[in-house]
Motif scaffolding. Structure first.
Motif, short mmCIF file in Angstrom:
data_model
loop_
_atom_site.label_atom_id
_atom_site.label_comp_id
_atom_site.label_asym_id
_atom_site.label_seq_id
_atom_site.Cartn_x
_atom_site.Cartn_y
_atom_site.Cartn_z
N GLY A 117 -28.23 -24.11 -14.28
CA GLY A 117 -27.94 -24.01 -12.85
C GLY A 117 -27.96 -22.58 -12.41
N ARG A 118 -27.87 -22.42 -11.08
CA ARG A 118 -27.89 -21.08 -10.50
C ARG A 118 -26.80 -20.94 -9.47
N GLY A 119 -26.20 -19.78 -9.39
CA GLY A 119 -25.27 -19.49 -8.32
C GLY A 119 -25.87 -18.42 -7.43
N ALA A 120 -25.06 -17.92 -6.52
CA ALA A 120 -25.56 -16.90 -5.60
C ALA A 120 -25.90 -15.61 -6.33
N THR A 121 -25.23 -15.39 -7.45
CA THR A 121 -25.36 -14.08 -8.08
C THR A 121 -25.69 -14.18 -9.56
N GLN A 167 -19.73 -19.21 -22.73
CA GLN A 167 -18.63 -20.13 -22.45
C GLN A 167 -18.91 -21.53 -22.98
N GLU A 168 -17.89 -22.34 -22.94
CA GLU A 168 -17.99 -23.74 -23.33
C GLU A 168 -19.08 -24.43 -22.50
N LEU A 169 -19.90 -25.21 -23.15
CA LEU A 169 -20.93 -25.99 -22.44
C LEU A 169 -20.31 -27.31 -22.02
N VAL A 170 -20.30 -27.58 -20.74
CA VAL A 170 -19.79 -28.87 -20.28
C VAL A 170 -20.96 -29.73 -19.82
N1 LIG Z 1 -20.10 -23.94 -18.64
C1 LIG Z 1 -21.09 -24.61 -18.05
N2 LIG Z 1 -21.65 -25.67 -18.67
C2 LIG Z 1 -22.65 -26.37 -18.06
N3 LIG Z 1 -23.15 -26.08 -16.83
C3 LIG Z 1 -22.63 -25.03 -16.18
C4 LIG Z 1 -21.58 -24.24 -16.74
N4 LIG Z 1 -21.26 -23.27 -15.85
C5 LIG Z 1 -22.07 -23.45 -14.80
N5 LIG Z 1 -22.90 -24.50 -14.98
C6 LIG Z 1 -23.92 -24.99 -14.05
O1 LIG Z 1 -24.55 -23.90 -13.41
C7 LIG Z 1 -24.36 -23.97 -12.00
C8 LIG Z 1 -24.24 -22.57 -11.47
O2 LIG Z 1 -23.07 -22.01 -12.02
P1 LIG Z 1 -22.51 -20.67 -11.47
O3 LIG Z 1 -21.20 -20.41 -12.11
O4 LIG Z 1 -23.56 -19.62 -11.57
O5 LIG Z 1 -22.37 -21.07 -9.94
P2 LIG Z 1 -21.63 -20.37 -8.81
O6 LIG Z 1 -20.17 -20.32 -9.10
O7 LIG Z 1 -22.09 -21.07 -7.57
O8 LIG Z 1 -22.21 -18.91 -8.87
P3 LIG Z 1 -21.60 -17.61 -8.31
O9 LIG Z 1 -20.55 -17.22 -9.30
O10 LIG Z 1 -22.77 -16.69 -8.31
O11 LIG Z 1 -21.04 -17.93 -6.95
C9 LIG Z 1 -23.12 -24.83 -11.81
O12 LIG Z 1 -23.11 -25.44 -10.55
C10 LIG Z 1 -23.26 -25.83 -12.95
O13 LIG Z 1 -24.10 -26.88 -12.56
#
Ligand SMILES: Nc1ncnc2c1ncn2[C@@H]1O[C@H](COP(=O)(O)OP(=O)(O)OP(=O)(O)O)[C@@H](O)[C@H]1O
Length: 374
Positions: free
Chosen positions: A31-35, A96-99
């Protein structure tokens, strides 16, 4: 203060001596977040898979070494566990832990019998994780549905909060992605640039609960300046017919969270004893229309994408009355001048004084030169 369990299996201090790539094989994108971008990864030579969040480093975002051991040692069933942190010249890697159970809102729309009771159970898990974090002295700052992930696909899987260490593992500069990247969940004191604390997480839980029980957002307005005014005044309603079938206890819980004055907002400690949260008055009657509105909400959020890259200006300046340069706005589609225009007159003194949420003695680690190319 709870004891933060430390197990060698999990805890390895920021591994400065070697690169992430030398230790892990990177897998598919999750997945991707804003940053940031999150990938599956595997420690070389070992079968277990992990997730790694990769963030670009910049002047204001470096790894803060102090306290990483404690942060990585935070251990609660409703928090995604962090394993270790690497940094290269240009990137930070948070292993981190993979969920694998997917996001909260995705599950809600896919289960047949969504009800207030199901929503209350999810909120209970969120409060348990946040309460633990607050007791350990940390504030999440970026609570939003995308950060609420189920551990696995089983029906009774715990809901876990992701991203909790990020704000504190990173440097003392206030990270604009957490302050402004999710304007819909930002508490009034954040928008005003005032001193803030754990109550900002409780506001976000109020917003998330409102959406969970109605499929609607409490604060909406086409005009951004008007929207900010509404948030700053705490102006929202339980609209009819959407809220007609929701009981008084759920509404009362939200009323106690969406309180403008952070000192009067329900704390996590009080929230976990709230009657709706513990299941009283949280009906098991299916809420089909709510689930379908949440589906629409979720689709709209996803289609908006992860948003813009963050502005790395400390938020006290970014939302100051004068306003930052337009190109620095980190709010998808929102001009920070609109926010500045919506701010009340008072508060400039506090705004100059926004605290870091990090423990006071934080050492900023200088970038290394391993040149990791991820
Ligand atoms: N530990 C994890 N295990 C599995 N999938 C994850 C995990 N962490 C994040 N993801 C997936 O990646 C996506 C993006 O995570 P991320 O933390 O980058 O998002 P965000 O919080 O929107 O980003 P930002 O911190 O940039 O605002 C999540 O919505 C999720 O689907």
């Amino acid at each position: 203060m709870p004891v933060c369990r430390e197990q060698d299996f999990w805890i390895q201090q920021s591994t400065k001596e070697c690169s992430f790539e030398s230790q892990y094989e990177i897998g598919k994108e999750l997945g991707r977040g804003a940053t940031s971008c999150v990938f599956k990864c595997q420690r070389r030579g070992l079968p277990k898979t992990w997730a790694v969040k990769v963030l670009l480093k910049n002047t204001h975002r470096r790894v803060a070494k102090a306290d990483i051991g404690v942060l990585l040692g935070l251990d609660h069933k409703n928090l995604v566990r962090f394993k270790e942190v690497f940094e290269s010249k240009s990137r930070i890697f948070i292993v981190q832990e993979l969920v694998t159970g997917g996001e909260l809102f995705e599950r809600v729309v896919n289960i047949g019998e969504y009800s207030e009771a199901v929503a209350a159970k999810a909120v209970k898990d969120i409060i348990a994780g946040i309460g633990y974090l607050h007791r350990c002295g940390y504030v999440h700052r970026n609570l939003k549905p995308e950060n609420l992930l189920y551990e696995n696909l089983s029906e009774d899987s715990p809901l876990k909060i992701a991203d909790f260490a990020q704000s504190s593992v990173l440097s003392t500069e206030v990270d604009m992605s957490s302050v402004c990247g999710s304007p819909g969940y930002a508490a009034p004191e954040l928008l005003k640039g005032e001193r803030f604390g754990s109550a900002i997480d409780m506001w976000a839980i109020g917003i998330i609960t409102y959406i969970l029980l109605s499929g609607l957002e409490p604060f909406t307005c086409e005009n951004p300046s008007e929207l900010f005014k509404k948030i700053l005044k705490g102006q929202y309603e339980f609209t009819s017919p959407e809220w007609d079938e929701i009981g008084v206890n759920g509404k009362d819980f939200i009323r106690k969270l969406l309180v403008v004055d952070p000192n009067k907002r329900l704390s996590a400690e009080a929230a976990c004893r709230n009657c709706w949260v513990i299941g009283m008055g949280a009906s098991a009657t299916p809420l089909h229309e709510v689930a379908s509105r949440i589906k629409t909400f979720n689709e709209q959020q996803k289609s908006k994408g992860p948003g813009l890259e963050v502005c790395s200006t400390p938020h006290s300046r970014a939302v100051s009355r004068a306003g930052p340069p337009r190109e620095m706005s980190p709010l998808p589609g929102v001009d920070l001048h609109e926010l500045a225009a919506a701010l009340p007159d008072a508060g400039d003194k506090d705004r100059e004084n926004s605290p870091s949420l990090l423990p006071s003695e934080v050492e900023i680690v200088e970038p290394d030169t391993d040149g990791s190319g991820i």
